[in-house]
Design a protein around this motif. Structure first.
Motif, PDB file in Angstrom:
ATOM      1  N   TYR A  90     -17.434 -14.221 -16.346  1.00 43.70           N
ATOM      2  CA  TYR A  90     -17.382 -15.316 -15.357  1.00 43.70           C
ATOM      3  C   TYR A  90     -17.365 -16.662 -16.050  1.00 43.70           C
ATOM      4  N   GLN A  91     -18.361 -16.831 -16.971  1.00 48.29           N
ATOM      5  CA  GLN A  91     -18.523 -18.138 -17.609  1.00 48.29           C
ATOM      6  C   GLN A  91     -17.289 -18.561 -18.374  1.00 48.29           C
ATOM      7  N   ARG A  92     -16.653 -17.609 -19.036  1.00 47.17           N
ATOM      8  CA  ARG A  92     -15.464 -17.945 -19.829  1.00 47.17           C
ATOM      9  C   ARG A  92     -14.188 -17.970 -18.981  1.00 47.17           C
ATOM     10  N   GLY A  93     -14.317 -17.578 -17.721  1.00 45.54           N
ATOM     11  CA  GLY A  93     -13.157 -17.566 -16.823  1.00 45.54           C
ATOM     12  C   GLY A  93     -12.096 -16.562 -17.249  1.00 45.54           C
ATOM     13  N   LEU A  94     -12.535 -15.432 -17.803  1.00 46.71           N
ATOM     14  CA  LEU A  94     -11.578 -14.431 -18.267  1.00 46.71           C
ATOM     15  C   LEU A  94     -11.084 -13.587 -17.099  1.00 46.71           C
ATOM     16  N   ASN A  95      -9.834 -13.163 -17.208  1.00 44.00           N
ATOM     17  CA  ASN A  95      -9.231 -12.428 -16.113  1.00 44.00           C
ATOM     18  C   ASN A  95      -9.262 -10.923 -16.395  1.00 44.00           C
ATOM     19  N   VAL A  96     -10.269 -10.248 -15.860  1.00 44.87           N
ATOM     20  CA  VAL A  96     -10.406  -8.808 -16.094  1.00 44.87           C
ATOM     21  C   VAL A  96      -9.899  -8.030 -14.889  1.00 44.87           C
ATOM     22  N   MET A  97     -10.398  -8.413 -13.735  1.00 41.03           N
ATOM     23  CA  MET A  97      -9.950  -7.875 -12.441  1.00 41.03           C
ATOM     24  C   MET A  97     -10.072  -9.034 -11.471  1.00 41.03           C
ATOM     25  N   ASP A  98      -9.529  -8.896 -10.262  1.00 40.35           N
ATOM     26  CA  ASP A  98      -9.746  -9.989  -9.317  1.00 40.35           C
ATOM     27  C   ASP A  98     -11.236 -10.038  -8.963  1.00 40.35           C
ATOM     28  N   MET A  99     -11.674 -11.175  -8.434  1.00 38.67           N
ATOM     29  CA  MET A  99     -13.101 -11.417  -8.232  1.00 38.67           C
ATOM     30  C   MET A  99     -13.773 -10.397  -7.315  1.00 38.67           C
ATOM     31  N   THR A 100     -13.078  -9.981  -6.274  1.00 40.01           N
ATOM     32  CA  THR A 100     -13.687  -9.013  -5.340  1.00 40.01           C
ATOM     33  C   THR A 100     -14.005  -7.722  -6.083  1.00 40.01           C
ATOM     34  N   ALA A 101     -13.022  -7.240  -6.858  1.00 39.78           N
ATOM     35  CA  ALA A 101     -13.192  -5.993  -7.610  1.00 39.78           C
ATOM     36  C   ALA A 101     -14.292  -6.150  -8.654  1.00 39.78           C
ATOM     37  N   PHE A 102     -14.246  -7.271  -9.343  1.00 38.81           N
ATOM     38  CA  PHE A 102     -15.175  -7.529 -10.440  1.00 38.81           C
ATOM     39  C   PHE A 102     -16.620  -7.602  -9.927  1.00 38.81           C
ATOM     40  N   ALA A 128      -2.820   4.320  -1.407  1.00 40.07           N
ATOM     41  CA  ALA A 128      -2.836   3.320  -0.320  1.00 40.07           C
ATOM     42  C   ALA A 128      -3.991   2.329  -0.436  1.00 40.07           C
ATOM     43  N   GLY A 129      -4.455   2.108  -1.643  1.00 39.65           N
ATOM     44  CA  GLY A 129      -5.475   1.085  -1.896  1.00 39.65           C
ATOM     45  C   GLY A 129      -6.714   1.305  -1.059  1.00 39.65           C
ATOM     46  N   THR A 130      -7.226   0.213  -0.472  1.00 45.24           N
ATOM     47  CA  THR A 130      -8.419   0.316   0.375  1.00 45.24           C
ATOM     48  C   THR A 130      -8.005   0.607   1.820  1.00 45.24           C
ATOM     49  N   GLY A 131      -6.694   0.530   2.087  1.00 43.25           N
ATOM     50  CA  GLY A 131      -6.225   0.695   3.464  1.00 43.25           C
ATOM     51  C   GLY A 131      -6.245  -0.611   4.238  1.00 43.25           C
ATOM     52  N   ASN A 132      -6.623  -1.690   3.561  1.00 40.83           N
ATOM     53  CA  ASN A 132      -6.715  -2.998   4.224  1.00 40.83           C
ATOM     54  C   ASN A 132      -5.871  -4.041   3.509  1.00 40.83           C
ATOM     55  N   MET A 167       0.842  -1.209   0.000  1.00 41.02           N
ATOM     56  CA  MET A 167       0.000   0.000   0.000  1.00 41.02           C
ATOM     57  C   MET A 167       0.876   1.257   0.000  1.00 41.02           C
ATOM     58  N   LEU A 168       1.984   1.199   0.733  1.00 39.77           N
ATOM     59  CA  LEU A 168       2.899   2.357   0.726  1.00 39.77           C
ATOM     60  C   LEU A 168       3.499   2.550  -0.673  1.00 39.77           C
ATOM     61  N   ALA A 169       3.752   1.446  -1.357  1.00 39.02           N
ATOM     62  CA  ALA A 169       4.284   1.537  -2.730  1.00 39.02           C
ATOM     63  C   ALA A 169       3.308   2.298  -3.632  1.00 39.02           C
ATOM     64  N   THR A 170       2.019   2.080  -3.416  1.00 43.47           N
ATOM     65  CA  THR A 170       1.046   2.795  -4.261  1.00 43.47           C
ATOM     66  C   THR A 170       1.093   4.300  -3.991  1.00 43.47           C
ATOM     67  N   PHE A 221      -6.427  -7.033   0.082  1.00 43.20           N
ATOM     68  CA  PHE A 221      -7.180  -6.478  -1.033  1.00 43.20           C
ATOM     69  C   PHE A 221      -6.194  -6.026  -2.109  1.00 43.20           C
ATOM     70  N   THR A 222      -6.728  -5.608  -3.237  1.00 45.04           N
ATOM     71  CA  THR A 222      -5.873  -5.147  -4.330  1.00 45.04           C
ATOM     72  C   THR A 222      -6.266  -3.723  -4.700  1.00 45.04           C
ATOM     73  N   THR A 223      -5.464  -3.137  -5.556  1.00 40.29           N
ATOM     74  CA  THR A 223      -5.824  -1.785  -5.998  1.00 40.29           C
ATOM     75  C   THR A 223      -6.953  -1.832  -7.033  1.00 40.29           C
ATOM     76  N   ASP A 224      -7.183  -2.996  -7.647  1.00 41.58           N
ATOM     77  CA  ASP A 224      -8.372  -3.119  -8.510  1.00 41.58           C
ATOM     78  C   ASP A 224      -9.623  -2.981  -7.640  1.00 41.58           C
ATOM     79  N   THR A 225      -9.589  -3.612  -6.472  1.00 42.97           N
ATOM     80  CA  THR A 225     -10.729  -3.489  -5.562  1.00 42.97           C
ATOM     81  C   THR A 225     -10.857  -2.047  -5.072  1.00 42.97           C
ATOM     82  N   ALA A 226      -9.726  -1.425  -4.775  1.00 43.98           N
ATOM     83  CA  ALA A 226      -9.766  -0.012  -4.360  1.00 43.98           C
ATOM     84  C   ALA A 226     -10.398   0.836  -5.465  1.00 43.98           C
ATOM     85  N   ALA A 227     -10.038   0.545  -6.710  1.00 42.91           N
ATOM     86  CA  ALA A 227     -10.570   1.309  -7.849  1.00 42.91           C
ATOM     87  C   ALA A 227     -12.088   1.140  -7.949  1.00 42.91           C
TER      88      ALA A 227
END
Ligand code: UDP
Length: 234
Positions: free
Chosen positions: A187-199, A130-134, A75-78, A137-143
């Motif tokens: 979802y059905q095709r299992g494509l990787n767009v963002m991690d599941m939490t963010a998506f 600093a992302g979500t602060g937690n 998070m500090l890196a972000t 999690f990822t910065t995709d989820t923060a976004a």
């Protein structure tokens, strides 16, 4: 203009340019120019940057570091990346504010939703650090989270490929690109767009995601004008 307020998500790695680590100032300057072009068209812009060019919690855990400690380092890196982009944006004459999920009073404001919205209304570019602060999690989820909180019209995910393909186009030359795809089909095709939490956050809140090539100058403005750039998930 198709959108009024957008959230731009950039990966940390996108700031590396041709380097294998860290921040390429030329790349930052290019992004700043593109973002300025978008801002000139009257769009309200919020940005989330990842930290993968400097530090990633999960990889550090695999080398033996405590995961929570490593995630806070990520998070500090972000924040480091956010400050680099803030500098780049100010160099091209934009007004900016950096708001972080972890308090660092000497260098930025704490994240307060109403304040973020006010900054956007005043035409300032808002960077969320600093992302979500937690941890975990990822910065995709923060976004996704910040985009929903500020009522953005879409998350623009800038990558080095020009959209979502049936398979990884860097590995499979027969892969074809979607102009548009539904959340369910991703979802059905299992494509990787963002991690599941963010998506899932985007899906549940009807927030479209647009995946596009950020390294092609001018793409951002085209997108905002509703020109077909990248792939839209909705
Ligand atoms: N991170 C975290 N919580 C968050 C956002 C990020 O713990 O809400 C940490 C995590 O360790 C992650 C690192 O920060 O590996 C960098 O973020 P991310 O991997 O999302 O960056 P990107 O892949 O976009 O460069």
């Amino acid at each position: 203009m198709k959108y009024k307020r957008i959230l731009l998500k950039l990966s940390g790695e996108s700031l590396m340019g041709d380097q294998s680590y860290g921040i390429d100032i030329k790349r930052v300057a290019q992004y700043a120019k593109d973002i300025k072009e978008l801002h000139t068209q009257g769009l309200e812009i919020a940005i989330v940057i990842g930290g993968g060019n400097i530090y990633r919690g999960l990889s550090a855990e695999q080398s033996g570091m405590d995961r929570v400690q490593a995630d806070y380092m990520g998070m500090l890196a972000t924040v480091i990346n956010s400050m680099a982009l803030q500098d780049g944006l100010e160099k091209v004459g934009l007004k900016t504010r950096l708001l972080t999920a972890i308090k660092m009073e000497q260098i930025c404001e704490p994240f307060i939703r109403r304040r973020a919205v006010r900054h956007l209304e005043k035409g300032r570019i808002v960077i969320f650090g600093a992302g979500t602060g937690n941890p975990y999690f990822t910065t995709d989820t923060a976004a996704s989270l910040r985009a929903i909180e500020i009522n953005a019209d879409a998350v623009l995910k800038g990558t080095r490929v020009d959209g979502i393909y049936t398979a990884d186009p860097e590995k499979d030359p027969s892969a074809t690109r979607f102009d548009e795809i539904s959340f369910t089909e991703v979802y059905q095709r299992g494509l990787n767009v963002m991690d599941m939490t963010a998506f899932t956050l985007c899906q549940e809140n009807n927030l479209p995601i647009i995946v596009f090539d950020m390294n092609k100058p001018g793409n951002l403005s085209k997108l905002a004008n509703g020109e077909p750039v990248g792939t839209i998930v909705r």
